[in-house]
Write an enzyme that holds these catalytic residues in place. Sequence first.
Site, mmCIF file in Angstrom:
data_model
loop_
_atom_site.group_PDB
_atom_site.id
_atom_site.type_symbol
_atom_site.label_atom_id
_atom_site.label_comp_id
_atom_site.label_asym_id
_atom_site.label_seq_id
_atom_site.Cartn_x
_atom_site.Cartn_y
_atom_site.Cartn_z
ATOM 1 C CE LYS A 112 -4.305 -1.850 1.754
ATOM 2 N NZ LYS A 112 -5.361 -1.852 2.767
ATOM 3 C CE LYS A 194 -8.591 -9.597 -2.958
ATOM 4 N NZ LYS A 194 -9.896 -8.934 -2.865
ATOM 5 C CE LYS A 197 -14.105 -4.454 1.223
ATOM 6 N NZ LYS A 197 -13.663 -3.850 2.434
HETATM 7 P P1 ATP Z 1 -9.444 -4.292 -0.597
HETATM 8 O O1 ATP Z 1 -9.239 -4.225 -2.091
HETATM 9 O O2 ATP Z 1 -9.694 -2.966 0.033
HETATM 10 O O3 ATP Z 1 -8.404 -5.118 0.113
HETATM 11 P P2 ATP Z 1 -11.185 -6.560 -0.588
HETATM 12 O O4 ATP Z 1 -12.240 -6.675 -1.623
HETATM 13 O O5 ATP Z 1 -9.959 -7.392 -0.761
HETATM 14 O O6 ATP Z 1 -10.840 -5.023 -0.427
HETATM 15 P P3 ATP Z 1 -11.194 -6.962 2.245
HETATM 16 O O7 ATP Z 1 -11.871 -5.953 3.121
HETATM 17 O O8 ATP Z 1 -9.706 -6.952 2.112
HETATM 18 O O9 ATP Z 1 -11.867 -6.851 0.787
HETATM 19 O O10 ATP Z 1 -11.638 -8.418 2.674
HETATM 20 C C1 ATP Z 1 -12.845 -8.713 3.341
HETATM 21 C C2 ATP Z 1 -13.032 -10.217 3.296
HETATM 22 O O11 ATP Z 1 -13.436 -10.632 1.970
HETATM 23 C C3 ATP Z 1 -11.771 -11.029 3.593
HETATM 24 O O12 ATP Z 1 -12.120 -12.109 4.418
HETATM 25 C C4 ATP Z 1 -11.286 -11.519 2.239
HETATM 26 O O13 ATP Z 1 -10.557 -12.729 2.322
HETATM 27 C C5 ATP Z 1 -12.608 -11.676 1.479
HETATM 28 N N1 ATP Z 1 -12.434 -11.459 0.039
HETATM 29 C C6 ATP Z 1 -12.011 -10.317 -0.534
HETATM 30 N N2 ATP Z 1 -12.012 -10.429 -1.865
HETATM 31 C C7 ATP Z 1 -12.446 -11.678 -2.172
HETATM 32 C C8 ATP Z 1 -12.675 -12.387 -3.398
HETATM 33 N N3 ATP Z 1 -12.466 -11.806 -4.572
HETATM 34 N N4 ATP Z 1 -13.118 -13.657 -3.337
HETATM 35 C C9 ATP Z 1 -13.347 -14.231 -2.134
HETATM 36 N N5 ATP Z 1 -13.157 -13.629 -0.927
HETATM 37 C C10 ATP Z 1 -12.711 -12.355 -0.937
HETATM 38 MG MG MG Z 2 -8.195 -7.203 0.589
#
Ligand code: ATP
Ligand code: MG
Length: 333
Positions: A112, A194, A197
Site C-alpha cells: 500500500k 481477484k 473493493k
Molecule cells: P481491498 O481491495 O480494500 O483489500 P477486498 O475486496 O480485498 O478489499 P477486504 O476488506 O480486504 O476486501 O476483505 C474482506 C473479506 O473478503 C476477507 O475475508 C477476504 O478474504 C474476502 N475477500 C475479498 N475479496 C475476495 C474475493 N475476490 N473472493 C473471495 N473472498 C474475498
Molecule cells: Mg483485501
Amino acid sequence: MAKRIFSGAQPTGNFHLGNYLGALRNWVELQHEYESLFCIVNLHAITLPQDPKILAQKTRDLARIYLAAGIDPKVSLVFIQSDVPEHAELAWVLNCVTRISELERMTQFKEKAARQRDSVGAGLLNYPTLMASDILLYQTELVPIGHDQKQHLELTRDLAIRFNRDYGETFRVPEPFIPKAGARIKSLAEPLKKMSKSDENAAGSIFLLDDADTVSRKFKRAVTDSGTEIRFDESRPAITNLLTIYQVLTGKQPEEVEANFAGKGYAQLKSELAETTIEFLRPLQERAGGYTDEALERTLDEGRERAQTIARATLEEVKSRMGLVGARARGAS
Ligand code: ATP
Ligand code: MG
C-alpha cells in the site's frame, strides 16, 4: 463455553460478491458455533484518505449488509469500531510495545505504501497494531482470516506474548482460523485479478447492492476467453470464473454446471448467470432496505454496549498492569 471469534470488514468501497462468498457467508454459519463479534472497522478505513460523507454512508450500508446476510444481532455482537474507543486506546498502548521494524516488514504495508509513494500516513504503518487491539481487547480465541491477513495475526500473537511476558498474563493468544477454502472470485474485467473493493474499475465487481440492470450489464460486458466451450479450465480464467460464480450461487456440482451449459453460447451463460445472481441478491437487498435508520441505530447501540463491557475489562487490566491506573492514589499515600 463456545470459543470466541472476532471478524471485521472495512466500510470502504463497495461490498462485493467476493466479500460475501469468501467471508460474510462463512460468518453467518460460524455465529451458531462460536461466540461471535462482527465489527465494521472504520478506524482501519481512515488509514487511507476517505470522503467523510461517503465513509459514514458506507458504514451504515455495511451494517445493513451484515444483518441482511443473516448475522443475527441476538446471537452475535454487531458494532462499529469507532463506537468503542477502547480500540484506539489499546492500539496506543500496543504501539508502545511494537517495534517499527516489525511494522515495516508487513507485506500489506509495503504494497500500500508503494502505491502512495510520498504521502504514506503513519496510520497505514500502525494498521496492524490496531488490528491486534481489535482482537486482543475481546480475549479472542479464533480469528477467521484470509491468507492476506496471516502476517498481521502472527504479529498480534507476538504482541500478546510479549505483553504477557513483560507485564504479566493479560491477553489470550489468538489462533488463526482459516475456514474451509471459500471460492476466490475474480474480477469480471480482469479475470487474473481477484474481485476487490479497492478496484477502481466498478465493471469488474458485482456489488451486493447493485440493481438488476447493473448486474445484467456487468455480466454482459464481462470479458471471456477465446474458444466457445463452456467448462472449468484453468487455462481459461474468465469462463472458469463465471462458472465458479454460477456454481457457488446455485450450490451445484461442477459437472452439473457444465452439463447445464453444454451446447450453449457465452451469451446464454451470461444471461443465465445474471438471472441467477439477481434472484440471489433480491431477498438480501430487500432485507437490507427493510432496516429503518432507527432499527439499525438500536442494533448498533446494543452491539456497542455489549462490546464495550468486554473491552473495558481488558483495558482496565492493561492499564493497571502498566501503572496507568491507581498511580495517583498510591502516590498520595
Ligand atoms: P481491498 O481491495 O480494500 O483489500 P477486498 O475486496 O480485498 O478489499 P477486504 O476488506 O480486504 O476486501 O476483505 C474482506 C473479506 O473478503 C476477507 O475475508 C477476504 O478474504 C474476502 N475477500 C475479498 N475479496 C475476495 C474475493 N475476490 N473472493 C473471495 N473472498 C474475498
Ligand atoms: Mg483485501
